[in-house]
Design an enzyme around this catalytic site. Structure first.
Site, PDB file in Angstrom:
ATOM      1  N   GLY A 210       0.851  -1.194   0.000  1.00 45.97           N
ATOM      2  CA  GLY A 210       0.000   0.000   0.000  1.00 45.97           C
ATOM      3  C   GLY A 210       0.881   1.236   0.000  1.00 45.97           C
ATOM      4  O   GLY A 210       2.051   1.191  -0.393  1.00 45.97           O
ATOM      5  N   ARG A 211       0.310   2.335   0.491  1.00 47.30           N
ATOM      6  CA  ARG A 211       1.045   3.611   0.444  1.00 47.30           C
ATOM      7  C   ARG A 211       2.337   3.544   1.242  1.00 47.30           C
ATOM      8  O   ARG A 211       3.375   4.033   0.796  1.00 47.30           O
ATOM      9  CB  ARG A 211       0.151   4.733   1.013  1.00 47.30           C
ATOM     10  CG  ARG A 211      -0.989   5.098   0.102  1.00 47.30           C
ATOM     11  CD  ARG A 211      -2.024   5.912   0.839  1.00 47.30           C
ATOM     12  NE  ARG A 211      -2.801   5.049   1.714  1.00 47.30           N
ATOM     13  CZ  ARG A 211      -4.122   5.131   1.881  1.00 47.30           C
ATOM     14  NH1 ARG A 211      -4.804   6.046   1.250  1.00 47.30           N
ATOM     15  NH2 ARG A 211      -4.759   4.310   2.694  1.00 47.30           N
ATOM     16  N   ILE A 212       2.289   2.924   2.437  1.00 52.82           N
ATOM     17  CA  ILE A 212       3.494   2.888   3.276  1.00 52.82           C
ATOM     18  C   ILE A 212       4.531   1.947   2.659  1.00 52.82           C
ATOM     19  O   ILE A 212       5.725   2.270   2.598  1.00 52.82           O
ATOM     20  CB  ILE A 212       3.139   2.485   4.722  1.00 52.82           C
ATOM     21  CG1 ILE A 212       2.207   3.539   5.341  1.00 52.82           C
ATOM     22  CG2 ILE A 212       4.408   2.334   5.576  1.00 52.82           C
ATOM     23  CD1 ILE A 212       1.568   3.133   6.659  1.00 52.82           C
TER      24      ILE A 212
ATOM     25  N   GLU B  12      -0.212  -6.475  22.347  1.00 55.69           N
ATOM     26  CA  GLU B  12       0.455  -5.284  22.884  1.00 55.69           C
ATOM     27  C   GLU B  12      -0.523  -4.449  23.727  1.00 55.69           C
ATOM     28  O   GLU B  12      -1.720  -4.498  23.485  1.00 55.69           O
ATOM     29  CB  GLU B  12       1.061  -4.439  21.748  1.00 55.69           C
ATOM     30  CG  GLU B  12       0.037  -3.842  20.800  1.00 55.69           C
ATOM     31  CD  GLU B  12       0.673  -3.072  19.648  1.00 55.69           C
ATOM     32  OE1 GLU B  12       1.505  -3.619  18.923  1.00 55.69           O
ATOM     33  OE2 GLU B  12       0.295  -1.906  19.503  1.00 55.69           O
TER      34      GLU B  12
ATOM     35  N   ARG C  61      -1.866  -8.430  -2.349  1.00 59.16           N
ATOM     36  CA  ARG C  61      -3.094  -9.065  -2.870  1.00 59.16           C
ATOM     37  C   ARG C  61      -3.270  -8.728  -4.348  1.00 59.16           C
ATOM     38  O   ARG C  61      -3.590  -9.556  -5.160  1.00 59.16           O
ATOM     39  CB  ARG C  61      -4.319  -8.559  -2.096  1.00 59.16           C
ATOM     40  CG  ARG C  61      -4.711  -9.434  -0.940  1.00 59.16           C
ATOM     41  CD  ARG C  61      -5.858  -8.825  -0.212  1.00 59.16           C
ATOM     42  NE  ARG C  61      -5.598  -7.407   0.063  1.00 59.16           N
ATOM     43  CZ  ARG C  61      -6.322  -6.656   0.874  1.00 59.16           C
ATOM     44  NH1 ARG C  61      -7.348  -7.163   1.480  1.00 59.16           N
ATOM     45  NH2 ARG C  61      -6.030  -5.389   1.082  1.00 59.16           N
TER      46      ARG C  61
ATOM     47  N   ALA D 195       3.448  -3.388  10.881  1.00 59.83           N
ATOM     48  CA  ALA D 195       2.048  -3.392  10.455  1.00 59.83           C
ATOM     49  C   ALA D 195       1.122  -3.521  11.664  1.00 59.83           C
ATOM     50  O   ALA D 195       0.626  -2.518  12.185  1.00 59.83           O
ATOM     51  CB  ALA D 195       1.838  -4.523   9.471  1.00 59.83           C
ATOM     52  N   ARG D 196       0.906  -4.719  12.141  1.00 63.60           N
ATOM     53  CA  ARG D 196       0.076  -4.977  13.308  1.00 63.60           C
ATOM     54  C   ARG D 196       0.565  -6.238  13.988  1.00 63.60           C
ATOM     55  O   ARG D 196       1.029  -7.173  13.310  1.00 63.60           O
ATOM     56  CB  ARG D 196      -1.387  -5.220  12.911  1.00 63.60           C
ATOM     57  CG  ARG D 196      -2.222  -3.997  12.697  1.00 63.60           C
ATOM     58  CD  ARG D 196      -2.525  -3.259  14.007  1.00 63.60           C
ATOM     59  NE  ARG D 196      -3.316  -2.060  13.782  1.00 63.60           N
ATOM     60  CZ  ARG D 196      -2.805  -0.852  13.522  1.00 63.60           C
ATOM     61  NH1 ARG D 196      -1.506  -0.663  13.460  1.00 63.60           N
ATOM     62  NH2 ARG D 196      -3.606   0.186  13.340  1.00 63.60           N
TER      63      ARG D 196
ATOM     64  N   HIS E 172       5.368   0.607  19.270  1.00 61.18           N
ATOM     65  CA  HIS E 172       4.330   1.085  18.322  1.00 61.18           C
ATOM     66  C   HIS E 172       4.428   2.603  18.113  1.00 61.18           C
ATOM     67  O   HIS E 172       3.490   3.350  18.407  1.00 61.18           O
ATOM     68  CB  HIS E 172       2.924   0.694  18.824  1.00 61.18           C
ATOM     69  CG  HIS E 172       1.902   0.669  17.723  1.00 61.18           C
ATOM     70  ND1 HIS E 172       0.846  -0.217  17.700  1.00 61.18           N
ATOM     71  CD2 HIS E 172       1.773   1.411  16.588  1.00 61.18           C
ATOM     72  CE1 HIS E 172       0.108  -0.009  16.622  1.00 61.18           C
ATOM     73  NE2 HIS E 172       0.658   0.985  15.925  1.00 61.18           N
ATOM     74  N   ILE E 173       5.584   3.024  17.586  1.00 63.62           N
ATOM     75  CA  ILE E 173       5.830   4.465  17.413  1.00 63.62           C
ATOM     76  C   ILE E 173       6.114   4.857  15.967  1.00 63.62           C
ATOM     77  O   ILE E 173       6.631   5.943  15.713  1.00 63.62           O
ATOM     78  CB  ILE E 173       7.004   4.941  18.311  1.00 63.62           C
ATOM     79  CG1 ILE E 173       8.285   4.126  18.035  1.00 63.62           C
ATOM     80  CG2 ILE E 173       6.629   4.898  19.778  1.00 63.62           C
ATOM     81  CD1 ILE E 173       9.545   4.730  18.648  1.00 63.62           C
TER      82      ILE E 173
HETATM   83  C1  8YV Z   1      -1.368   4.737  15.449  1.00 60.75           C
HETATM   84  C2  8YV Z   1      -1.012   3.026  13.595  1.00 60.75           C
HETATM   85  O1  8YV Z   1      -0.586   5.604  16.171  1.00 60.75           O
HETATM   86  O2  8YV Z   1      -2.090   4.484  12.101  1.00 60.75           O
HETATM   87  C3  8YV Z   1      -1.955   3.337  12.501  1.00 60.75           C
HETATM   88  O3  8YV Z   1      -2.601   2.393  11.994  1.00 60.75           O
HETATM   89  O4  8YV Z   1      -0.684   1.909  13.828  1.00 60.75           O
HETATM   90  C4  8YV Z   1      -0.445   4.145  14.403  1.00 60.75           C
HETATM   91  O5  8YV Z   1      -0.058   5.154  13.513  1.00 60.75           O
HETATM   92  C5  8YV Z   1      -1.956   3.720  16.395  1.00 60.75           C
HETATM   93  O6  8YV Z   1      -2.755   2.820  15.706  1.00 60.75           O
HETATM   94  C6  8YV Z   1      -2.804   4.371  17.482  1.00 60.75           C
HETATM   95  O7  8YV Z   1      -3.982   4.907  16.968  1.00 60.75           O
END
Ligand code: 8YV
Length: 326
Positions: A156-158, A269, A179, A239-240, A287-288
């Site tokens: 995607g964009r990132i 997390e 995908r 990502a997640r 997560h920064i």
């Molecule tokens: C957020 C992120 O700071 O944008 C997202 O999807 O993972 C982070 O940039 C985090 O989700 C808190 O809202």
């Protein structure tokens, strides 16, 4: 006309609260108290809008107890905390914050690539522990970034931002899997070649995960996928949590099945699989990836503008389920 009531679920820039207060009756959480699910449900019950972050789950039971709710504006581009079909069914608008964090997050993705390739965290811990007493030819010798193969899963964009940095800045050979394949124009801009998932796993020197989390992407990287990677390769996840099986990853790192990992997100997390804390060849950040002052401000402003745009003017900026608007 009476102001709509809104809830701001987590602490945010005071300027954003002040902006929202111009338009709404705001219940906020500037003390950043951890609200239980029940507390959130109580507080959201009489609200027309909610300003959320990735941490608040907006699903059918919550929606059913919040009959006034018309919009949830996530201060995040990811929205796996939203059950969008359940929201659409109840005509609750969902919005997120795309674009404003793309370049900042891609910068951080690249910082993770650099830090694990060059063993920056591990070597800093060594130095701080007072262990550095002489130069050695192989001390913290890592892997090269320039000229190596950058693999991106989720384009995607990132992902595209990271690809451009790798291809144009570091002369990397960029391969990706997604995908759907990018247009030839976008592939040319990113200098990226589309490959199957197996080739991506087997070929990448640095494999970056930037795909959205969903039931389908749960444990996309587990023991079987880690076994396909080169023993010299690094895995980077911004990502997640849940996309990687963290227990399998900790084991692969301990066994040196892969060289290293750099992680910004974790299963469950802010708690971490404790095994990740005991392996040296991993960079861990809390997560920064989007956390620069201007970008977090832009994200908060966009989430606020979605609330104002929709509840005051009937026009949200970045709706995820625009079918609710018709
Ligand atoms: C957020 C992120 O700071 O944008 C997202 O999807 O993972 C982070 O940039 C985090 O989700 C808190 O809202």
């Amino acid at each position: 006309m009476a102001k709509h009531k809104i809830l701001v679920a987590r602490a945010v820039f005071p300027e954003i609260i002040a902006l929202l207060e111009q338009h709404f009756e705001v219940e906020h959480n500037q003390a950043d108290e951890p609200w239980s699910r029940d507390q959130l449900m109580q507080k959201i019950r009489d609200k027309a809008g909610a300003f959320t972050t990735g941490g608040e789950r907006i699903d059918a039971p919550l929606l059913d107890s919040a009959s006034q709710l018309k919009i949830c504006a996530n201060m995040a581009v990811g929205y796996n905390n939203f059950d969008v079909p359940a929201m659409t069914q109840r005509r609750v608008l969902a919005t997120n914050t795309p674009d404003v964090l793309t370049e900042t997050t891609a910068d951080f993705g690249f910082a993770l690539v650099m830090s694990i390739a060059r063993r920056m965290a591990e070597s800093e811990h060594y130095l701080r522990a007072g262990k550095w007493d002489r130069w050695r030819y192989d001390m913290f010798a890592g892997s090269d970034v320039h000229g190596s193969t950058l693999g991106i899963l989720g384009m995607g964009r990132i992902g595209q931002g990271i690809a451009r940095r790798g291809a144009h800045g570091f002369g990397m050979n960029v391969i990706y899997h997604n995908r759907s394949r990018l247009t030839p124009e976008l592939e040319a801009q990113c200098k990226a070649r589309y490959v199957g998932k197996q080739e991506l796993l087997q070929t990448a020197d640095h494999l970056v995960l930037v795909l959205p989390y969903s039931a389908e992407s749960h444990h996309t990287i587990g023991a079987a996928e880690l076994a396909l990677m080169k023993p010299t390769a690094n895995l980077i996840n911004l990502a997640r949590g849940g996309i990687v099986d963290d227990a399998a990853l900790a084991q692969a790192l301990r066994d040196r099945r892969i060289a290293g990992a750099a992680l910004d997100v974790y299963e469950g997390e802010p708690k971490l699989n404790p095994a990740l804390l005991t392996v040296p060849n991993v960079v861990l950040t809390p997560h920064i990836a989007s956390a620069t002052v201007p970008t977090r401000m832009a994200m908060a402003k966009l989430a606020a503008d979605n609330l104002i745009g929709f509840l005051v003017h009937g026009k949200p900026l970045t709706p995820l389920n625009p079918e609710v608007l018709v």
